[in-house]
Design a protein around this motif. Structure first.
Motif, PDB file in Angstrom:
ATOM      1  N   SER A 133       5.517  -3.381   1.072  1.00 32.73           N
ATOM      2  CA  SER A 133       5.674  -2.002   1.535  1.00 32.73           C
ATOM      3  C   SER A 133       4.382  -1.592   2.246  1.00 32.73           C
ATOM      4  O   SER A 133       3.368  -1.329   1.594  1.00 32.73           O
ATOM      5  CB  SER A 133       5.955  -1.084   0.341  1.00 32.73           C
ATOM      6  N   LYS A 184       1.841  -1.955  -6.983  1.00 30.97           N
ATOM      7  CA  LYS A 184       1.409  -0.991  -5.971  1.00 30.97           C
ATOM      8  C   LYS A 184      -0.053  -1.185  -5.555  1.00 30.97           C
ATOM      9  O   LYS A 184      -0.901  -1.517  -6.371  1.00 30.97           O
ATOM     10  CB  LYS A 184       1.592   0.429  -6.505  1.00 30.97           C
ATOM     11  N   TYR A 185      -0.290  -0.937  -4.267  1.00 28.01           N
ATOM     12  CA  TYR A 185      -1.639  -0.926  -3.665  1.00 28.01           C
ATOM     13  C   TYR A 185      -2.311  -2.297  -3.639  1.00 28.01           C
ATOM     14  O   TYR A 185      -3.484  -2.401  -3.306  1.00 28.01           O
ATOM     15  CB  TYR A 185      -2.553   0.077  -4.381  1.00 28.01           C
ATOM     16  N   ASP A 207       0.797  -1.229   0.000  1.00 30.51           N
ATOM     17  CA  ASP A 207       0.000   0.000   0.000  1.00 30.51           C
ATOM     18  C   ASP A 207       0.829   1.279   0.000  1.00 30.51           C
ATOM     19  O   ASP A 207       0.292   2.347  -0.248  1.00 30.51           O
ATOM     20  CB  ASP A 207      -0.919   0.015   1.236  1.00 30.51           C
ATOM     21  N   GLU A 208       2.122   1.191   0.347  1.00 34.23           N
ATOM     22  CA  GLU A 208       2.963   2.386   0.404  1.00 34.23           C
ATOM     23  C   GLU A 208       3.890   2.408  -0.818  1.00 34.23           C
ATOM     24  O   GLU A 208       4.864   1.671  -0.878  1.00 34.23           O
ATOM     25  CB  GLU A 208       3.781   2.400   1.700  1.00 34.23           C
ATOM     26  N   TYR A 214       6.046   4.559  -1.812  1.00 30.55           N
ATOM     27  CA  TYR A 214       7.345   5.237  -1.668  1.00 30.55           C
ATOM     28  C   TYR A 214       8.505   4.249  -1.738  1.00 30.55           C
ATOM     29  O   TYR A 214       9.442   4.426  -2.518  1.00 30.55           O
ATOM     30  CB  TYR A 214       7.385   6.002  -0.342  1.00 30.55           C
ATOM     31  N   ARG A 271       1.904   0.751   4.559  1.00 32.16           N
ATOM     32  CA  ARG A 271       1.680   2.159   4.865  1.00 32.16           C
ATOM     33  C   ARG A 271       1.868   2.387   6.362  1.00 32.16           C
ATOM     34  O   ARG A 271       1.412   1.589   7.181  1.00 32.16           O
ATOM     35  CB  ARG A 271       0.273   2.582   4.443  1.00 32.16           C
ATOM     36  N   THR A 279       0.131  11.184   5.492  1.00 32.90           N
ATOM     37  CA  THR A 279       1.051  10.044   5.610  1.00 32.90           C
ATOM     38  C   THR A 279       1.646   9.620   4.267  1.00 32.90           C
ATOM     39  O   THR A 279       2.225   8.544   4.165  1.00 32.90           O
ATOM     40  CB  THR A 279       0.331   8.841   6.241  1.00 32.90           C
ATOM     41  N   ASP A 280       1.488  10.447   3.245  1.00 31.48           N
ATOM     42  CA  ASP A 280       2.058  10.146   1.922  1.00 31.48           C
ATOM     43  C   ASP A 280       3.566  10.390   1.982  1.00 31.48           C
ATOM     44  O   ASP A 280       4.026  11.527   1.938  1.00 31.48           O
ATOM     45  CB  ASP A 280       1.405  11.037   0.876  1.00 31.48           C
ATOM     46  N   LEU A 281       4.351   9.313   2.064  1.00 30.38           N
ATOM     47  CA  LEU A 281       5.798   9.442   2.248  1.00 30.38           C
ATOM     48  C   LEU A 281       6.478  10.105   1.056  1.00 30.38           C
ATOM     49  O   LEU A 281       7.457  10.834   1.227  1.00 30.38           O
ATOM     50  CB  LEU A 281       6.421   8.064   2.511  1.00 30.38           C
TER      51      LEU A 281
END
Length: 342
Positions: free
Chosen positions: A144, A121-122, A25-26, A28, A146, A181-183
């Protein structure tokens, strides 16, 4: 971050795996790892013939596997990176006519001279599936995750410490409050600060205000502190500022942060030990912020805290138009403040 560090260290030591499946989910860390692989394994001269970047929406899984089975030209390895691989998730998970997943079959016997990277991703692969097990056996599966809101401040401090900077807790809190929280988004702002500030310096709330545009005096962190201290004048001043700048200070964010604060305050009242270390661990906050809860607990006994939580729930519903149609959010905040602090 420990797993990321280990993967990076192995790659630097030329301990490559034939498949890297980066999922979660993250985005970055997925981007960071794929970019590191793209820049680290092949020399600049080798990349022209031996590095391929594909996009999930433009290719099939057959195309990817066909590319992965090629031999490198005048190099020991080739690198194939599949960006936005989640767009081909049906193919990745589908069963072929012989009931064997295509990626699962490749992962059983991958081309040793190919480094195949999926940026998924996600989404996540099901650990129970054979495709997951085969990739994990012969390659690397990295998830990864979140970060929670209360983990991002520490992440900011660790990242900046690795770059030679220190960050005051309030400055980190301001960044989290403003950027979420968006790295990737946070990292972009941190890179701006690194360009402006000398290495070895400390990032303060003033530095954040001057270089990123977040007010150090009129923000949810200061409102939370003012309410906890029952500083009526300061709290009203901040609320008036929010009312004049509603786009930069959405009510939904203010209520969510205040709800989290009073929820933690309720937990604080029930703790058997009130020493700083125990409170920080129980509330999952930086020890720097424990004094806020200690002070607020004197002003808000447990019964009052429960009442405030109900007020916040009601205000949240009103902010969405239920029972308060077309009422400016500034007026709703002022009403809430009076109810909370009386």
């Amino acid at each position: 971050m420990e797993e990321v560090t280990r993967i990076v260290k192995d790659i630097r030591n030329k301990n490559y795996k034939p498949i890297y499946f980066l999922m979660g989910d993250e985005p970055y860390y997925i981007d960071q790892l794929s970019d590191f692989i793209a820049s680290s394994i092949l020399t600049e001269e080798e990349r022209g013939f031996n590095q391929m970047v594909l996009y999930g929406r433009d290719v099939s899984l057959d195309d990817v596997i066909s590319q992965a089975k090629r031999f490198p030209m005048m190099a020991e390895h080739q690198v194939v990176i599949v960006k936005e691989a989640q767009d081909m998730s049906r193919e990745i998970l589908a069963q072929s006519d012989d009931k064997k997943n295509k990626l699962e079959a490749y992962a059983e016997n991958p081309q040793p001279s190919t480094i195949l990277v999926f940026c998924y991703k996600y989404k996540k692969l099901d650990k129970r599936k054979r495709v997951y097990k085969n990739i994990a056996k012969n390659g690397i599966i990295f998830e990864s995750k979140r970060l929670y809101d209360n983990q991002v401040g520490d992440w900011i401090r660790r990242v900046m410490q690795s770059k030679g900077y220190s960050v005051e807790p309030k400055a980190a809190h301001m960044l989290v409050e403003f950027l979420g929280t968006d790295l990737s988004k946070i990292n972009n702002e941190l890179e701006k600060l690194q360009l402006i500030m000398e290495k070895g310096s400390t990032i303060t709330p003033l530095a954040v205000e001057q270089n990123i545009g977040i007010s150090k005096d009129f923000n949810n962190f200061e409102l939370q502190r003012a309410i906890g201290d029952k500083d009526v004048v300061k709290a009203h001043r901040i609320i008036n500022y929010f009312a004049q700048n509603p786009k930069d200070n959405p009510m939904v964010v203010t209520i969510a942060l205040l709800f989290s604060f009073f929820q933690n305050l309720l937990i604080y009242h029930g703790l058997p030990s009130k020493d700083k270390a125990s409170v920080a661990k129980a509330l999952k906050v930086n020890p720097y912020f424990v004094s806020q809860y200690t002070d607020a607990a004197r002003n808000y006994p447990m019964k009052k805290v429960s009442h405030v939580i109900n007020l916040l729930r009601t205000a949240d519903v009103k902010s969405k138009g239920v029972g308060a149609y077309n009422v400016p959010q500034g007026d709703l905040l002022k009403e809430l403040l009076v109810q909370v602090m009386n």
